[in-house]
Write a protein that holds these residues in place. Structure first.
Motif, mmCIF file in Angstrom:
data_model
loop_
_atom_site.group_PDB
_atom_site.id
_atom_site.type_symbol
_atom_site.label_atom_id
_atom_site.label_comp_id
_atom_site.label_asym_id
_atom_site.label_seq_id
_atom_site.Cartn_x
_atom_site.Cartn_y
_atom_site.Cartn_z
ATOM 1 N N TYR A 19 0.823 -1.218 0.000
ATOM 2 C CA TYR A 19 0.000 0.000 0.000
ATOM 3 C C TYR A 19 0.851 1.260 0.000
ATOM 4 N N TYR A 26 -3.944 3.901 -5.999
ATOM 5 C CA TYR A 26 -5.156 3.483 -5.285
ATOM 6 C C TYR A 26 -6.042 4.695 -5.005
ATOM 7 N N ARG A 30 -9.992 5.587 -6.255
ATOM 8 C CA ARG A 30 -11.094 5.727 -5.276
ATOM 9 C C ARG A 30 -11.684 7.133 -5.271
ATOM 10 N N GLY A 55 -8.524 0.848 8.512
ATOM 11 C CA GLY A 55 -7.969 0.679 7.164
ATOM 12 C C GLY A 55 -8.522 1.766 6.262
ATOM 13 N N ASP A 76 -4.548 3.428 9.729
ATOM 14 C CA ASP A 76 -4.064 2.671 8.570
ATOM 15 C C ASP A 76 -2.617 2.248 8.773
ATOM 16 N N LEU A 77 -2.332 1.071 8.247
ATOM 17 C CA LEU A 77 -1.009 0.439 8.360
ATOM 18 C C LEU A 77 0.020 1.100 7.442
ATOM 19 N N ASP A 98 -0.948 -0.522 12.920
ATOM 20 C CA ASP A 98 -1.749 -1.741 12.776
ATOM 21 C C ASP A 98 -2.957 -1.626 13.716
ATOM 22 N N ILE A 99 -4.139 -1.865 13.220
ATOM 23 C CA ILE A 99 -5.332 -1.755 14.065
ATOM 24 C C ILE A 99 -5.253 -2.730 15.245
ATOM 25 N N PHE A 115 -13.932 -0.608 5.233
ATOM 26 C CA PHE A 115 -14.233 -1.039 3.868
ATOM 27 C C PHE A 115 -12.981 -1.599 3.199
ATOM 28 N N TYR A 116 -13.113 -2.813 2.679
ATOM 29 C CA TYR A 116 -12.048 -3.477 1.903
ATOM 30 C C TYR A 116 -10.731 -3.572 2.675
HETATM 31 C C1 LIG Z 1 -8.173 -1.735 -0.054
HETATM 32 S S1 LIG Z 1 -7.598 -0.486 1.018
HETATM 33 C C2 LIG Z 1 -9.116 0.250 1.545
HETATM 34 C C3 LIG Z 1 -8.965 1.680 1.913
HETATM 35 C C4 LIG Z 1 -10.264 2.397 2.275
HETATM 36 N N1 LIG Z 1 -10.966 1.740 3.363
HETATM 37 C C5 LIG Z 1 -11.170 2.511 1.081
HETATM 38 O O1 LIG Z 1 -12.362 2.199 1.208
HETATM 39 O O2 LIG Z 1 -10.704 2.939 0.016
HETATM 40 C C6 LIG Z 1 -7.116 -1.379 2.460
HETATM 41 C C7 LIG Z 1 -6.413 -0.490 3.481
HETATM 42 O O3 LIG Z 1 -6.308 -1.235 4.705
HETATM 43 C C8 LIG Z 1 -5.055 -0.930 5.286
HETATM 44 N N2 LIG Z 1 -4.687 -2.007 6.224
HETATM 45 C C9 LIG Z 1 -4.331 -3.278 5.916
HETATM 46 N N3 LIG Z 1 -4.018 -3.964 7.030
HETATM 47 C C10 LIG Z 1 -4.203 -3.101 8.070
HETATM 48 C C11 LIG Z 1 -4.013 -3.206 9.484
HETATM 49 N N4 LIG Z 1 -3.569 -4.340 10.032
HETATM 50 N N5 LIG Z 1 -4.283 -2.129 10.257
HETATM 51 C C12 LIG Z 1 -4.694 -0.962 9.697
HETATM 52 N N6 LIG Z 1 -4.873 -0.800 8.351
HETATM 53 C C13 LIG Z 1 -4.624 -1.843 7.554
HETATM 54 C C14 LIG Z 1 -4.131 -0.814 4.094
HETATM 55 O O4 LIG Z 1 -2.922 -0.120 4.389
HETATM 56 C C15 LIG Z 1 -5.014 -0.087 3.083
HETATM 57 O O5 LIG Z 1 -4.875 1.302 3.129
#
Ligand SMILES: C[S@@+](CC[C@H](N)C(=O)[O-])C[C@H]1O[C@@H](n2cnc3c(N)ncnc32)[C@H](O)[C@@H]1O
Length: 216
Positions: A19, A26, A30, A55, A76-77, A98-99, A115-116
């Motif tokens: 990411y 990305y 979006r 995220g 967000d990570l 990390d959440i 979301f996602y």
């Molecule tokens: C597909 S993107 C979705 C972003 C946003 N929610 C959207 O709807 O566009 C997934 C996001 O989740 C974050 N992510 C993944 N693992 C995570 C974690 N363990 N803790 C926090 N964020 C995380 C990624 O860095 C990325 O920005």
């Protein structure tokens, strides 16, 4: 699609790196028309209530839409995503990390959205994550987010906006059962597509939505 079962690979680091590298592409994908389904949640919340976005990515379109009426905290990570989210939605609070390491008071948020994103955490962590979400929510608060349709072992793909990416998930029925067990009432279900702009060359996707309320 390749099984993600190599004990020598740190898959969270892979997600983070992926990411960080694809954040610009990305975010661009979006930047579309927003997410109309959000009204389902927004109509039930009062002005100024607290919402956590897990995220949150670059903060568009979700945190930006929520921030117009609520106090938004995004986690967000990816530091690159957080940098973009801060620029896109300066009024919200964004936390890099990390959440699973994030700390919030119990009974604090009126809603948690995601979301996602949950499918990028190892599925062994999903039960703990939903228990944490439950604890952070006020009684009567909402979880609104996407999960996955089918139960599948963790895997990677090499072509996610040009990066290798990792997914890990149970199936929709597993999540429904888990949420019910830990004290949520399921309110409505539905599905989202991939959420990218119409001109993105990506095949159709189906991401089940869960809208649930903390009842206990
Ligand atoms: C597909 S993107 C979705 C972003 C946003 N929610 C959207 O709807 O566009 C997934 C996001 O989740 C974050 N992510 C993944 N693992 C995570 C974690 N363990 N803790 C926090 N964020 C995380 C990624 O860095 C990325 O920005």
């Amino acid at each position: 699609m390749k099984p993600a079962d190599d004990p020598n690979i740190d898959y969270k680091a892979l997600v983070q790196r992926g990411y960080d590298r694809c954040a610009a592409k990305y975010e661009e994908a979006r930047h579309g028309e927003g997410q109309p389904e959000l009204s389902l949640l927004m109509d039930r919340l009062g002005e100024g209530e607290r919402v956590l976005d897990i995220g949150c990515g670059a903060g568009v379109p979700v945190a930006r839409a929520l921030e117009q009426r609520f106090q938004v905290t995004g986690v967000d990570l990816s530091s690159e995503m957080i940098k973009r989210a801060r620029a896109n939605v300066p009024e919200a609070t964004f936390i890099y990390g990390d959440i699973m390491d994030s700390q919030f008071p119990a009974v604090y948020f009126d809603a948690v959205v995601s979301f996602y994103a949950i499918f990028h955490l190892p599925r062994e962590e999903h039960s703990k994550l939903f228990r944490r979400i439950h604890r952070w929510l006020k009684v009567g608060g909402y979880f609104f987010g996407t999960v996955a349709q089918t139960n599948e072992p963790a895997y990677t793909e090499h072509d996610f906006f040009g990066e290798t990416m990792y997914w890990s998930n149970f199936g929709l029925e597993d999540y429904q059962k888990l949420l019910t067990e830990i004290g949520f009432q399921l309110l409505e279900s539905g599905a989202l597509g991939h959420g990218f702009d119409a001109d993105e060359d990506i095949s159709e996707e189906h991401h089940p939505l869960i809208f649930a309320q903390r009842i206990g």
